[in-house]
Design an enzyme around this catalytic site. Structure first.
Site, mmCIF file in Angstrom:
data_model
loop_
_atom_site.group_PDB
_atom_site.id
_atom_site.type_symbol
_atom_site.label_atom_id
_atom_site.label_comp_id
_atom_site.label_asym_id
_atom_site.label_seq_id
_atom_site.Cartn_x
_atom_site.Cartn_y
_atom_site.Cartn_z
ATOM 1 N N CYS A 190 34.748 41.459 34.492
ATOM 2 C CA CYS A 190 33.401 41.554 33.937
ATOM 3 C C CYS A 190 33.221 40.617 32.738
ATOM 4 O O CYS A 190 33.069 39.420 32.925
ATOM 5 C CB CYS A 190 33.091 43.013 33.609
ATOM 6 S SG CYS A 190 31.333 43.331 33.606
ATOM 7 N N HIS A 237 34.215 45.742 38.307
ATOM 8 C CA HIS A 237 35.373 46.438 37.717
ATOM 9 C C HIS A 237 36.332 46.908 38.816
ATOM 10 O O HIS A 237 36.218 48.044 39.294
ATOM 11 C CB HIS A 237 34.893 47.632 36.895
ATOM 12 C CG HIS A 237 34.236 47.229 35.624
ATOM 13 N ND1 HIS A 237 34.933 47.079 34.447
ATOM 14 C CD2 HIS A 237 32.961 46.876 35.348
ATOM 15 C CE1 HIS A 237 34.105 46.678 33.500
ATOM 16 N NE2 HIS A 237 32.895 46.546 34.032
ATOM 17 N N GLU A 275 39.296 47.892 38.622
ATOM 18 C CA GLU A 275 40.158 49.014 38.216
ATOM 19 C C GLU A 275 39.596 50.362 38.671
ATOM 20 O O GLU A 275 40.344 51.330 38.836
ATOM 21 C CB GLU A 275 40.384 48.996 36.694
ATOM 22 C CG GLU A 275 39.196 49.399 35.808
ATOM 23 C CD GLU A 275 38.219 48.253 35.515
ATOM 24 O OE1 GLU A 275 38.181 47.280 36.288
ATOM 25 O OE2 GLU A 275 37.481 48.367 34.508
HETATM 26 N N1 GLN Z 1 28.712 42.723 28.046
HETATM 27 C C1 GLN Z 1 28.728 42.128 29.334
HETATM 28 C C2 GLN Z 1 27.443 42.397 30.102
HETATM 29 O O1 GLN Z 1 26.712 43.300 29.767
HETATM 30 C C3 GLN Z 1 29.931 42.579 30.130
HETATM 31 C C4 GLN Z 1 29.940 44.036 30.428
HETATM 32 C C5 GLN Z 1 31.272 44.540 30.885
HETATM 33 O O2 GLN Z 1 32.291 43.895 30.688
HETATM 34 N N2 GLN Z 1 31.304 45.719 31.456
HETATM 35 O O3 GLN Z 1 27.145 41.717 31.052
#
Ligand code: GLN
Length: 553
Positions: free
Chosen positions: A388, A514, A516
């Site tokens: 992410c 994600h 994970e």
């Molecule tokens: N802050 C980033 C976004 O909002 C990444 C979010 C995250 O890593 N879950 O896109």
């Protein structure tokens, strides 16, 4: 009710004495034992806090937000449930006081209570009971629902939930509900004794509100002797066989095996008159054995900003345990503060690691450190996985240092930037509320044939879970690809970049999602398994010259 509609049975799990005893893991272990006896199990967590969901909470306070396929932002215990039972849960499996009160107040505003005075009993408790009963109805074909009540008995906040489960048990047949209470039996070095008094008090508090626990699970640093079990049983009104020890263990997936040795599954089957087969836990035990006896050892750096609170990275830690098991490797996680990278330079922290993971995160703090760390991994051939925000930082690093766009940034951290290689999606711009407003839940991703992603996943179409607001800006995609970055996974509906990789690097890959959240002990996630495999190879390639030297001496 017609005969072929299954009546689910309910196991309620409460906790006493102190928090953080591992109630979620204990509940999930019970679920696994019943599943391995051939029963259909689903699980639910009731969280007494007033937040509607944990999505808006600071990770330092609450730990990780576990996102489900349907986009629900839930408590991290749901991660344990999904991992132990290998099931995909829905938003029905996490109920908070915030949701309950929200529903009750909205119904009151609509005139749904026909002029009645709306009270905790019966209106709030009825709403809780309805939610609990709704879960097996909606899931369908459920034998047992395990309901974990968050918090510790004695908390003011959890009272409506405890009252609701007390009532629910009264309404059901005796053998259709069961109460399990998890407590602590501390050990006193001075007197060399295990102390039962906190458990006695906690059970007393539970009985005062009308709940008599059937089974006590006692977390303790020392084995419970027969004498101790008898004593606890006597004071707490359960037979000694229903006092189950919960000793500290090396890997959490061992807990169901420990419970089985204590004959817990037999007890459940007996108390609840469950019709089921004998336990089959062979594959699970083999998986635990692989995790406990690895051949290799690797050090993987995790570069983030919440590193002092491991609960913020719960699923990542577990995904590495699964991937380690699959690669016969003990994965030592080296927690690296992204701010320290900027202060000390990346080599100080990264020169002796075998792999790097940059996890998700929000806000500007520590961003430059993450970008530097990724640059170091890229130029030194260190296996890298970005998650992410980790993907977004990898794109910024590549744009700046390979494509030569010095000012490349994300509009999250530099709203005025002229080169937003990572940008806010148009449709999100209208939203001002904070709760549940991100791109949340499962989305499709199509993978490029013959990419590293394809090799790892082995398929071309995947679904992964998301939680973010920003995206790779498609206006810069051609430029990134010209310079050698491959966008190897794309969302087919909206043409959003979901995965990037660098074919010139031994292992450099990142996902906008994600991974994970979908790793399971028996089905390690391909990206984590791939990173650990690459880390083992990287370590061996680094060791080789020294080993040769040694053998020449
Ligand atoms: N802050 C980033 C976004 O909002 C990444 C979010 C995250 O890593 N879950 O896109």
């Amino acid at each position: 009710m017609s005969n072929n509609v299954k009546r689910p049975k309910y196991i309620f799990v409460t906790g006493g004495v102190v928090s953080s005893l591992g109630k979620g893991i204990a509940a999930a272990s019970i679920g696994l034992l019943l599943k391995q006896r051939g029963l259909k199990v689903t699980m639910m967590k009731c969280d007494p806090y007033i937040n509607v969901d944990p999505g808006t909470m600071n990770p330092f306070q609450h730990g990780e937000v576990f996102v489900l396929d349907d986009g629900a932002e839930t408590d991290l215990d749901l991660g344990h449930y999904e991992r132990f039972l290998d099931i995909d849960l829905s938003r029905l499996s996490n109920v908070t006081s915030g949701q309950i009160y929200d529903a009750v107040i909205q119904r009151e505003r609509r005139g749904g209570y026909l002029g009645a005075t709306v009270q905790v009993i019966p209106h709030v408790t009825n709403e809780i009971k309805e939610r609990i009963k709704q879960l097996p109805e909606r899931v369908g074909d459920v034998d047992v629902v395990i309901v974990e009540i968050g918090g510790t008995v004695g908390d003011i906040e959890s009272l409506p939930f405890l009252e609701a489960i007390r009532q629910l048990a009264l309404e059901e047949e005796d053998e259709d509900t069961l109460f399990i209470h998890l407590t602590l039996v501390p050990y006193f070095e001075g007197s060399g004794e295990l102390k039962t008094k906190p458990t006695q008090h906690s059970v007393k508090a539970l009985r005062e509100i009308g709940i008599d626990p059937d089974i006590l699970i006692c977390r303790s640093p020392q084995p419970l002797t027969r004498e101790i079990k008898k004593k606890i049983g006597l004071y707490c009104n359960v037979p000694p066989e229903a006092v189950i020890q919960d000793l500290d263990i090396e890997v959490i997936y061992e807990l169901p095996i420990q419970f089985h040795r204590e004959l817990l599954d037999n007890l459940l089957v007996h108390y609840m008159k469950l019709l089921c087969k004998d336990l089959d836990i062979t594959n699970w035990a083999a998986m635990v054995g692989r995790m406990k006896n690895p051949q290799h050892q690797v050090r993987v750096g995790v570069c983030g900003k919440y590193i002092n609170l491991r609960d913020a990275y719960k699923s990542i830690i577990e995904a590495f345990a699964h991937a380690g098991g699959a690669n016969s490797a003990r994965v030592e996680l080296v927690w690296i503060s992204s701010e320290k990278i900027s202060e000390d330079g990346p080599a100080t922290h990264l020169s002796d690691i075998d792999g790097l993971l940059v996890p998700g995160g929000f806000g500007e703090r520590g961003i430059e450190g993450k970008i530097e760390a990724i640059g170091y991994a890229r130029t030194n051939g260190i296996p890298f996985l970005g998650i992410c925000l980790g993907l977004q930082c990898a794109v910024i690093e590549f744009a700046r240092n390979v494509c030569g766009i010095a000012d490349a940034h994300s509009s999250e951290f530099a709203p005025e930037t002229k080169i937003p290689v990572i940008d806010f999606m148009e449709e999100q711009k209208k939203i001002t509320d904070k709760g549940g407003t991100m791109r949340l839940g499962s989305y499709a991703c199509r993978i490029n044939r013959s990419s590293l992603a394809h090799r790892l996943y082995g398929v071309l179409n995947i679904n992964e879970r998301h939680r973010h607001r920003y995206e790779v800006n498609n206006a810069f995609r051609a430029r990134l690809e010209e310079c050698g970055m491959v966008c190897s996974g794309v969302n087919p509906e909206r043409d959003l970049v979901e995965m990037i990789e660098l074919p010139d690097h031994p292992f450099f890959i990142a996902g906008q999602f994600h991974p994970e959240l979908k790793s399971r002990p028996m089905k390690p996630h391909p990206l984590f398994a791939g990173l650990v495999e690459a880390a083992v190879k990287f370590k061996e390639s680094r060791l080789a010259p020294k080993d040769i030297e040694k053998s020449l001496k």
